[in-house]
Write an enzyme that holds these catalytic residues in place. Sequence first.
Site, PDB file in Angstrom:
ATOM      1  N   GLU A   1      -5.099  22.183   0.177  1.00  0.00           N
ATOM      2  CA  GLU A   1      -4.936  20.967   0.992  1.00  0.00           C
ATOM      3  C   GLU A   1      -4.401  21.295   2.377  1.00  0.00           C
ATOM      4  O   GLU A   1      -4.860  20.737   3.386  1.00  0.00           O
ATOM      5  CB  GLU A   1      -4.026  19.975   0.259  1.00  0.00           C
TER       6      GLU A   1
ATOM      7  N   ASP B   1       9.868  19.438 -13.045  1.00  0.00           N
ATOM      8  CA  ASP B   1       9.618  20.828 -12.675  1.00  0.00           C
ATOM      9  C   ASP B   1      10.691  21.781 -13.177  1.00  0.00           C
ATOM     10  O   ASP B   1      10.470  22.992 -13.217  1.00  0.00           O
ATOM     11  CB  ASP B   1       9.543  20.963 -11.141  1.00  0.00           C
TER      12      ASP B   1
END
Lengths: 417, 417
Positions: free
Chosen positions: A170, A300
């Site tokens: 990206e 995470d």
Amino acid sequence: MTGPKVVIVGGGFGGLAVAKSLAKAPIEVSLIDRSNHHLFQPLLYQVAMAGLSPAEIALPIRSILSGAPRTEVLLGEVVHFDLTKKLVALKDGAQFGYDYLVVAAGARTHYFGHDDWAPRAPGLKSVEDAIEIRRRILMAFERAERLRDPAQQAALLSFVVIGGGPTGVELAGALSELARRVLAKDFRHIDARQTRVTLIEGGPRILPSFDESLSAKATRALVKLGVEVRTDAKVESIDPGVIRLSGGHLLQAETVLWAAGVGAHPLGRALGAPVDKGGRVIVEPDCSVPGHPEVFVIGDLAHFVQDGKQLPGVSPVAMQMGRYVASRIRAQLDQAPAPGPFRYFDKGSMATIGRSQAVAEVGRLKLSGFFAWITWLFIHIWYLVGFKNRVFVLLQWIFSYVVYRRGARLITRQDIE
Amino acid sequence: MTGPKVVIVGGGFGGLAVAKSLAKAPIEVSLIDRSNHHLFQPLLYQVAMAGLSPAEIALPIRSILSGAPRTEVLLGEVVHFDLTKKLVALKDGAQFGYDYLVVAAGARTHYFGHDDWAPRAPGLKSVEDAIEIRRRILMAFERAERLRDPAQQAALLSFVVIGGGPTGVELAGALSELARRVLAKDFRHIDARQTRVTLIEGGPRILPSFDESLSAKATRALVKLGVEVRTDAKVESIDPGVIRLSGGHLLQAETVLWAAGVGAHPLGRALGAPVDKGGRVIVEPDCSVPGHPEVFVIGDLAHFVQDGKQLPGVSPVAMQMGRYVASRIRAQLDQAPAPGPFRYFDKGSMATIGRSQAVAEVGRLKLSGFFAWITWLFIHIWYLVGFKNRVFVLLQWIFSYVVYRRGARLITRQDIE
């Protein structure tokens, strides 16, 4: 203490999901975060590429939770846990007791033992990161505009993105587009369309977690955007102006971005629980810390294995874990049967390439091209917190899609050399 | 040099007006600025009060001028002029020759000899200033939320704005509103509605440049918003947590904002021309520097007397001067008769109080209340550079007017103490 007390460390996707799920329960909740805002990380690369402003993807946590009267939000940094006394200690000395603790401190940029690379190759995990990356990129063009030596200009107009996962893809695509389409008419002494963007991936293909066919499509889309994709290329050193790759290859580039690794927040180790080599806490099937059923680690920071595979560090995992943990806590307090072990329902993965292409994988369904991009757009806008942000980001994109002018190109605290 | 060369120092209202007016002329133009963006300063207080994002009121200068092929925009800091050799020197050593020079470097926050007050009482002249003010304000609430001692909390919830001109009035009103209406539901351990905002003015009334009746109306509107207005109050010292006023009065306040003075940018003196005691260059009736008809000074940096009164440092003055100077330059190059001396057409002054009140004065016409505010809104939106910014700021305001949620409440690089 009046009612049961839940302390949540971290106001990202995981921590916020816990808090929102408990908002109506007769439970005292304290959410502690080092920053005042909840950040929609999937769109952080847009801030780094001057496409969006920080405030469009971030909202004050206390604003999001202002309708939950038993929830307090505290700005502070947690540094220590005492699981025996059930205490959380902050850097400023304050201590908070808990009945339940949810640690959702997230991940940090990870340099695999090469922390000295950090200043030369910033990562993208916070608003501050994104602003710094944006500054470096825009300043490279400004500096090149002031020079007249073509070799110096070419070096300034060379960018390297390390890491071929969704973030790197990206960044590389958006950067190439920024140079070729947005900045093209703004300069007189450089041709921004000559910008070189190189995406480096250590493995055999970019987007390794996607189906091979989508990796190939993404590669083609990037190349069409002017990005050079180099696979099987490991970085051996990052020095000012030059990167050395495995095999002795040298890459000249003024600006380097790191999207090649994230590791757990150090608070994972502070819990004293077993961790994997990235520092993630290896949790039980109910997301709790072994031996401490009232302490949970999600998002995470957690190492959770499902069907033999470790769950990735993506926002849907954190959100589902957060809601799950909240339901466990509520069930215990209601003396209702506990839900079974946590199970993640994979809603798919996506990555954009530039402003109109994407690849997406949902189960066996594979999408690519413009249709995948539209799907990506709507899903991300849906999950963006705050109605106003959704409206504005959508308008912002419609506007820049039609007009292609990027307004969020501010350089603050610039270096003028 | 191919064609005549115009060098413009500063990309604010004045400099940009010159550049835009010369965009279609067969003239080489170089615009030099220390920052990459043009800033719409009248709305800077909105950024400081977390109502707008910086990117909504700032656009990259080169983006604004991208359609002018003979105009280059350079990021750099001018430090020296050689009017004999017709050279402009930058900090990095680069030099630029000119046929015409327009110095539009603007104003700086001025502490009347008390530069030591600067760290404790920031001014509001740049995006960086606004972000720092915003940070201090939001952090004061965050810190108060962590405390339990009512006296300490009250000190943190006390704010002082020094200077009763339009900037001070707008800051004080917006700050009181932010506390009472936007932040009210976000905290659990403080009552943000107990916030004290004090506006200090050294003279007998606030808004001294407006008609007395409007000063009175503005005072009443501020008081209704919860602001305490103290006139005939000169500041004698600013120490951490406390301000001493003339007459021995002490004010306890954690956060102090300075809106009491601006002075000329030091580049005014660097020209070697006669300056007033604020450092503004005393220009000829055609805005040129005495003895140098090819060198012009415009905007806040210029001391221009019209009908016995010095023109104020406001954006319409800078814009009209800029267009005037451009027409002089074009006339000379076309060997046409020069326009007469510069004449400013006063289109009026305005100041907002909170989100729905304002006072405005246009000639003998005096407006106040909500109607004045709507007028102010549309005029400011009209002058905002860039169509997209106009649309977004208008939507932003409609949205916050209806919903009253301020989204631009980011704290970056926060101090956690």
